[in-house]
Design a protein around this motif. Structure first.
Motif, short mmCIF file in Angstrom:
data_model
loop_
_atom_site.label_atom_id
_atom_site.label_comp_id
_atom_site.label_asym_id
_atom_site.label_seq_id
_atom_site.Cartn_x
_atom_site.Cartn_y
_atom_site.Cartn_z
N ILE A 112 -1.13 30.01 38.87
CA ILE A 112 -1.05 29.68 37.43
C ILE A 112 -2.26 30.23 36.68
N GLY A 113 -3.44 30.13 37.29
CA GLY A 113 -4.64 30.69 36.65
C GLY A 113 -4.50 32.20 36.45
N THR A 114 -3.90 32.86 37.41
CA THR A 114 -3.69 34.30 37.28
C THR A 114 -2.73 34.60 36.11
N ILE A 115 -1.73 33.74 35.96
CA ILE A 115 -0.78 33.91 34.84
C ILE A 115 -1.50 33.67 33.51
N GLN A 116 -2.33 32.63 33.45
CA GLN A 116 -3.09 32.37 32.21
C GLN A 116 -3.99 33.56 31.87
N ALA A 117 -4.67 34.09 32.88
CA ALA A 117 -5.56 35.24 32.64
C ALA A 117 -4.75 36.45 32.17
N THR A 118 -3.58 36.64 32.74
CA THR A 118 -2.70 37.74 32.33
C THR A 118 -2.35 37.61 30.86
N GLU A 119 -2.02 36.38 30.46
CA GLU A 119 -1.67 36.14 29.06
C GLU A 119 -2.84 36.45 28.13
N VAL A 120 -4.04 36.02 28.53
CA VAL A 120 -5.23 36.26 27.70
C VAL A 120 -5.45 37.77 27.53
N ILE A 121 -5.36 38.51 28.63
CA ILE A 121 -5.58 39.96 28.56
C ILE A 121 -4.52 40.60 27.66
N LYS A 122 -3.26 40.21 27.88
CA LYS A 122 -2.18 40.78 27.05
C LYS A 122 -2.39 40.45 25.58
N ALA B 40 -13.32 37.93 34.14
CA ALA B 40 -14.60 38.63 34.32
C ALA B 40 -14.34 40.04 34.86
N ALA B 41 -13.47 40.13 35.85
CA ALA B 41 -13.18 41.44 36.45
C ALA B 41 -12.53 42.38 35.44
N ALA B 42 -11.73 41.82 34.52
CA ALA B 42 -11.03 42.65 33.54
C ALA B 42 -11.95 43.14 32.43
N GLY B 43 -13.15 42.54 32.31
CA GLY B 43 -14.11 43.01 31.31
C GLY B 43 -14.08 42.28 29.99
N ILE B 44 -13.66 40.99 30.01
CA ILE B 44 -13.81 40.17 28.78
C ILE B 44 -15.31 40.09 28.50
N GLY B 45 -15.72 40.49 27.31
CA GLY B 45 -17.15 40.66 27.03
C GLY B 45 -17.99 39.40 27.03
N HIS B 46 -17.38 38.29 26.58
CA HIS B 46 -18.14 37.03 26.47
C HIS B 46 -17.28 35.90 27.01
N ILE B 47 -17.76 35.29 28.08
CA ILE B 47 -17.02 34.17 28.68
C ILE B 47 -17.92 32.94 28.66
N SER B 48 -17.41 31.86 28.07
CA SER B 48 -18.11 30.57 28.14
C SER B 48 -17.29 29.65 29.02
N LEU B 49 -17.95 29.07 29.99
CA LEU B 49 -17.27 28.22 30.96
C LEU B 49 -17.83 26.80 30.79
N ILE B 50 -16.93 25.85 30.50
CA ILE B 50 -17.41 24.48 30.25
C ILE B 50 -16.94 23.53 31.36
N ASP B 51 -17.85 22.80 31.92
CA ASP B 51 -17.53 21.76 32.91
C ASP B 51 -18.76 20.90 33.10
#
Lengths: 243, 90
Positions: free
Chosen positions: A194-204, A50-61
């Protein structure tokens, strides 16, 4: 998709990274990321995306916040106990970034609804807490031919890998048989890392920065503070992605 | 001589993250680890039961032995064996 003046200011520090630029930021703005799970991993993944500016985030739980979640699920606070996790998470994420679209989906991911839930997703981030649903998502990602960013934790250990269908090993190549489910002890900071690493991968991935954690399993051990990489191979006999 | 990379509980039990073990196959390698490192036994004996392979992950050069020859998977010099548990928490 052009950036507004506000967005140019907001994301200035990352736009100025080599290889990023306005084009990279525009790539994030266009992206639709599905985050499966709003727990420990989902908390840190969603905050950074969200902070990085991904335009559309769907969160499922489908779960509600419990007292025993609070050692690691930092998007949920004492006042949220009893509230739906996606509602609790979406409320904070909208305050972190009101320029993006955040959608909370309160549903249990099953084989019958997974494709419907993932409709329109560019990528899936695996923030689940059980193997069964992870494999449902793994198979759906293969079917839809979209990247799948896996993360998992146990005690001091965390793992991550980036799965690109038919190019890299899938989760089933690494874990052939579904292990028995058990109560999982977790050091609160491990899903944060680990979540930070996953987010890094998504941004990259969206910006096009390489290398990614493809065909590699990253293993973080917070007891020893070490990171190790295991090179992993696709299994031609894999029941999910094999030939 | 296979290089064995150990993670989490296996690393704790052996006190090292990597050891070199002479073994012809995975079964021999596990027997050797069990006899050399007493603390690893509770985690590795389970592995000799093929039904419980699903609780631990053993990779040879990045491939699960489940897709190779299981405990009979042969080992050559310079093979890298990684021993981990399956983890799924989040």
């Amino acid at each position: 998709m052009t950036l507004t003046n506000r967005e140019l200011i907001r994301y200035d520090r990352q736009i100025n990274i080599r290889e990023f630029g306005r084009k990279g930021q525009e790539g994030l703005k266009k992206a639709h990321v599905v985050i499966a799970g709003a727990g420990g991993l989902g908390s840190s993944v969603s905050v950074y995306l969200a902070a990085a500016g991904i335009g559309h985030i769907s969160l499922i739980d489908y779960d509600t916040v419990e007292l025993s979640n609070l050692n690691r699920q930092i998007l949920h606070w004492e006042r949220d106990i009893g509230k739906s996790k996606v509602e609790s998470a979406a409320e904070k994420l909208k305050q972190i970034n009101s320029d993006i679209e955040i959608r909370g989906i309160e549903e249990k991911i099953k084989e019958e609804n997974v494709l419907k839930l993932l409709k329109g997703a560019d990528v899936i981030v695996d923030c689940m807490d059980n193997f069964r649903t992870r494999f449902i998502l793994n198979d759906a990602a293969l079917k839809l031919d979209i990247p799948f960013f896996h993360g998992a934790c146990y005690e001091f250990e965390g793992r991550a890998t980036t799965i690109i269908p038919k190019k890299t090993p899938c989760l089933r190549c690494i874990i052939p048989k579904t292990p028995p489910e058990k109560k999982v002890p977790i050091m609160g900071t491990t899903p944060g890392t680990i979540g930070t690493i996953q987010a890094t991968e998504v941004i990259k991935f969206f910006v096009g920065i390489k290398p990614l954690l493809t065909s590699k399993l990253l293993i973080y051990d917070s007891r020893y503070l070490t990171y190790d990489l295991i090179k992993i191979e696709r299994n031609p006999k894999c029941p999910s992605c094999g030939d | 001589m296979a290089t064995v990379r150990l993670f989490a509980v296996f690393r704790d039990a052996v006190g090292k993250k990597q050891v070199i073990i002479p073994a012809k196959n995975i079964r021999e390698l596990i027997e050797s680890l069990n006899s050399k490192y007493e603390k690893i036994v509770p985690f590795l004996t389970k592995t000799t039961d093929p039904l419980v392979l699903e609780d631990n992950l053993i990779l040879v050069n990045g491939r699960s032995i489940w897709f190779l020859d299981g405990l009979e998977t042969e080992l050559k010099d310079k093979d890298v064996v990684s021993i981990l548990t399956s983890i799924g928490g989040g």
